[in-house]
Scaffold this active site. Structure first.
Site, mmCIF file in Angstrom:
data_model
loop_
_atom_site.group_PDB
_atom_site.id
_atom_site.type_symbol
_atom_site.label_atom_id
_atom_site.label_comp_id
_atom_site.label_asym_id
_atom_site.label_seq_id
_atom_site.Cartn_x
_atom_site.Cartn_y
_atom_site.Cartn_z
ATOM 1 N N CYS A 135 0.823 -1.205 0.000
ATOM 2 C CA CYS A 135 0.000 0.000 0.000
ATOM 3 C C CYS A 135 0.859 1.258 0.000
ATOM 4 C CB CYS A 135 -0.972 -0.002 1.167
ATOM 5 S SG CYS A 135 -0.268 0.090 2.809
ATOM 6 N N CYS A 136 0.218 2.357 -0.390
ATOM 7 C CA CYS A 136 0.875 3.659 -0.454
ATOM 8 C C CYS A 136 2.031 3.617 -1.462
ATOM 9 C CB CYS A 136 1.322 4.062 0.948
ATOM 10 S SG CYS A 136 1.776 5.806 1.118
ATOM 11 N N ILE A 137 3.255 3.904 -1.043
ATOM 12 C CA ILE A 137 4.411 3.939 -1.939
ATOM 13 C C ILE A 137 5.016 2.551 -2.167
ATOM 14 C CG2 ILE A 137 6.086 4.368 -0.095
ATOM 15 C CD1 ILE A 137 6.145 5.934 -3.654
#
Length: 224
Positions: A135-137
């Site tokens: 998730c995210c980066i």
């Protein structure tokens, strides 16, 4: 039997480690689904330490494993000791630590290198056809290691809601397929058994980010 999921952290704090709310959401949703989380982190120095009040680096030095232990309440293992054979899935929360401590994406973008330990773990789960949640980066790790994979970091057009959208363009240049999605949605690459969601790549209410991570966790467990 409860599914055993490795959760790999990158420190403690959004600007120089793992994003704490994302890591907490992963652990909460794994617990709710009856899965057993095993938390790991590499025993290495952080790239640097950021004062989260001033948003600026400080002269001190910290260790990624020691800092990650704060989130894990001390129940953590050295990433070097991870054995994929006894685990059902892998999840890596986001935060700048992914781009600074697990890789060099923060300074080199698509030309980055991935920590050898982290790359070995990702390749081991992939080779064993065990699901990986990012998730995210953290989907940039898959984009770098698995050419042609499908991932999402949210949207590919920069705006106030999506301030990090240029990440998607860099990932496309690595040969992966980026799929635009909302913060509460996930994308599943069935062939590579990758589940991704944007989390704090989006300026969104924290409950929406929590819900998106919940969907990621459930999809990972469904594939495990």
């Amino acid at each position: 039997m409860a599914k055993r999921v490795a959760v790999v952290l990158a420190g403690c704090g959004v600007f120089d480690g793992s994003e704490i709310h994302e890591a907490s959401a992963v652990l909460v949703h794994l617990s709710r689904e009856g899965a057993q989380a095993e938390v790991y982190a590499p025993n290495i120095p952080q790239m640097h330490v950021v004062d989260h009040v001033k948003g600026q680096p400080t002269p001190e030095q910290r260790n990624v494993l020691v800092e990650s232990a704060r989130i894990a309440r001390g129940n953590i293992r050295d990433l070097a000791k991870l054995d994929v054979k006894g685990l059902d899935a892998l999840i890596i929360p986001g935060g700048f630590g992914v781009a600074k401590n697990l890789s060099t994406w923060a300074t080199q973008g698509k030309n980055c290198s991935i920590s050898q330990e982290v790359e070995d773990v990702l390749r081991a789960f992939h080779a064993a056809h065990k699901p990986i949640g990012l998730c995210c980066i953290s989907p940039v790790l898959a984009a770098k290691i698995f050419p042609g994979c499908e991932v999402t970091v949210g949207h590919d057009t920069e705006c106030e809601q999506w301030p990090y959208a240029k990440t998607a363009e860099a990932m496309k240049e690595l040969g992966c397929r980026h799929v635009n999605s909302q913060v509460t949605e996930v994308h599943v690459d069935a062939r590579n058994r990758l589940v991704t969601t944007s989390a704090f790549m989006c300026n969104a209410p924290i409950h929406d980010i929590h819900d998106g991570i919940g969907k990621m966790v459930r999809e990972v467990l469904r594939l495990a």
